[in-house]
Write an enzyme that holds these catalytic residues in place. Sequence first.
Site, PDB file in Angstrom:
ATOM      1  N   GLN A   1       4.897  37.567  11.694  1.00  0.00           N
ATOM      2  CA  GLN A   1       5.979  36.670  11.306  1.00  0.00           C
ATOM      3  C   GLN A   1       7.098  37.463  10.618  1.00  0.00           C
ATOM      4  O   GLN A   1       6.834  38.360   9.808  1.00  0.00           O
ATOM      5  CB  GLN A   1       5.468  35.585  10.357  1.00  0.00           C
TER       6      GLN A   1
ATOM      7  N   CYS B   1       6.406  27.218  16.358  1.00  0.00           N
ATOM      8  CA  CYS B   1       7.780  27.663  16.109  1.00  0.00           C
ATOM      9  C   CYS B   1       8.783  26.856  16.926  1.00  0.00           C
ATOM     10  O   CYS B   1       9.972  27.163  16.916  1.00  0.00           O
ATOM     11  CB  CYS B   1       7.933  29.156  16.400  1.00  0.00           C
TER      12      CYS B   1
ATOM     13  N   ASP C   1      -1.537  29.208  17.211  1.00  0.00           N
ATOM     14  CA  ASP C   1      -0.175  29.605  16.829  1.00  0.00           C
ATOM     15  C   ASP C   1       0.467  30.210  18.074  1.00  0.00           C
ATOM     16  O   ASP C   1       0.638  31.424  18.178  1.00  0.00           O
ATOM     17  CB  ASP C   1      -0.217  30.606  15.679  1.00  0.00           C
TER      18      ASP C   1
ATOM     19  N   CYS D   1      29.984  34.966   6.246  1.00  0.00           N
ATOM     20  CA  CYS D   1      29.814  36.089   7.172  1.00  0.00           C
ATOM     21  C   CYS D   1      30.974  36.103   8.152  1.00  0.00           C
ATOM     22  O   CYS D   1      31.265  35.094   8.810  1.00  0.00           O
ATOM     23  CB  CYS D   1      28.490  35.955   7.923  1.00  0.00           C
TER      24      CYS D   1
ATOM     25  N   CYS E   1      23.104  33.133  13.524  1.00  0.00           N
ATOM     26  CA  CYS E   1      23.049  32.053  12.535  1.00  0.00           C
ATOM     27  C   CYS E   1      23.672  30.768  13.084  1.00  0.00           C
ATOM     28  O   CYS E   1      24.530  30.809  13.962  1.00  0.00           O
ATOM     29  CB  CYS E   1      23.779  32.460  11.262  1.00  0.00           C
TER      30      CYS E   1
ATOM     31  N   TYR F   1      -4.465  32.690  20.189  1.00  0.00           N
ATOM     32  CA  TYR F   1      -3.181  33.383  20.005  1.00  0.00           C
ATOM     33  C   TYR F   1      -3.196  34.114  18.658  1.00  0.00           C
ATOM     34  O   TYR F   1      -2.265  34.007  17.854  1.00  0.00           O
ATOM     35  CB  TYR F   1      -2.011  32.404  20.065  1.00  0.00           C
TER      36      TYR F   1
ATOM     37  N   CYS G   1      24.319  42.722   9.071  1.00  0.00           N
ATOM     38  CA  CYS G   1      23.933  41.308   9.178  1.00  0.00           C
ATOM     39  C   CYS G   1      23.236  40.894   7.894  1.00  0.00           C
ATOM     40  O   CYS G   1      22.348  41.600   7.403  1.00  0.00           O
ATOM     41  CB  CYS G   1      23.008  41.113  10.380  1.00  0.00           C
TER      42      CYS G   1
ATOM     43  N   GLU H   1      -6.664  36.804  21.928  1.00  0.00           N
ATOM     44  CA  GLU H   1      -5.276  37.233  22.138  1.00  0.00           C
ATOM     45  C   GLU H   1      -5.206  37.983  23.468  1.00  0.00           C
ATOM     46  O   GLU H   1      -6.126  38.726  23.821  1.00  0.00           O
ATOM     47  CB  GLU H   1      -4.838  38.143  20.988  1.00  0.00           C
TER      48      GLU H   1
END
Length: 447
Positions: free
Chosen positions: A278, A403, A376, A73, A82, A307, A155, A328
């Site tokens: 996601q 995450c 999550d 790239c 990235c 969540y 991208c 939530e």
Amino acid sequence: MAKKLPTLSLTIQGYGTNGEGVARLPDGMACFVAGALRGETCLVKLDKVGKSAAWGHVVKAEEPSPARLEPDCSYYVNCGGCATRHMSYAEELEFKRQKVEDCLRRIGACEAPVSVICGADNTERYRNKVQFPISGDAIGFYAARTHTVTDVEDCLLQPLPAARLRQAVKEFMSTYQIPAYDEKNGRGLLRHLYVRTNRRGESLCCILVNGKALPHEPELAEALRSAEPGLRGVVLGINEKKSNVILGDSYRTLWGEDHLMDEMCGLTFKLSVPSFYQVNTPQAEKLYDLALDFAQLDGSETAVDLYCGIGTITLCLARRVKTVIGAEIVPEAIEDAKANAARNDLHNVEFFCGDAADVAAKLASEGLRPDLITVDPPRKGLAEDVVHSIGSMGPSRVVYVSCDPATLARDVKRFAALGYTVQKAAAVDLFPRTAHVESVVLLEKSE
């Protein structure tokens, strides 16, 4: 005059959190080296030397690793999206697996191995959501560790509809002289371009603006429709806050629908602009399958999903347990979750709108004793009172989807103080070619 920093030959011993190589200077200080791979000997130009660590970049790989690749790239050096395009995908997966394991051990005081990482079948154009910042005449991504926008025509992580819609917005801004928002003085209109896509190739476009309206709205909608045949709707998002928050407080449909429909894990979901979903759908299916496997369900359980967002994990659980409760804090997400449950003919589900800590405390005070709790949370992890509220409900199992390995590890240590220990840990690569990784752990209550 600032002291000129030297160029040194260093051996790279491992990786830092963001995929940079880690070496030791002659005095033993850790040095984080951008663009270096473990096992290499590199000529490194030092950029900064602090009190406890140094930072530099590769001038030349004197003894390159077999895992080294030529980045594919042209934006890779300047764009902050990235982090791993200079390494093979196998090397990237090992870096991420080790990252999760190291965090659990170093921060969480947990010796459970991360025995598996689920790699992606496709490492390009996998993102189903794109958020382009707009600055001046640039629409693209922030350069690493800055708020300077790199203008990115295309991208490799983003679907092609995003590139076409981006170009249409650039031409619209030029034709009608629509100014971009300026973070420094709070003036200007266009802040972000948001594009969401689904598995059918349809897209939803939202323009985030510093105001309640945009000049030439019909012309904008027509330009976007002409640029992207699969476009299902154009939405205007209002964000007049002087902050770097992307999404707005309210939305207005300029054309078409204000949502997309998508399929995941055999279920159908409605996705509005603020819905959490996601970004890599095939990998999310692997993630949720792994979480369900860790949950060890037999169909008799009562489960709580904190969540819950629009109900993705909640509805996956609903097909496998007796009853499940989702919580939530975002009202729009809860409404979508309820509609998604009805749409998928799942009636053993109940949803509550509220802060996770408040809902968990309420359920605990009402005497609810679920067999399983799933979480999550966002990148910041769980608030300490959420951990204690979960502990007060006394589930035999907690499945934690994360995450951020660092906040996961911190919370694992908090759970350990309440008698919960990690039985299994795994990683899933939802974000190929970046430094981010998802992980799942199973915590069980000690007898």
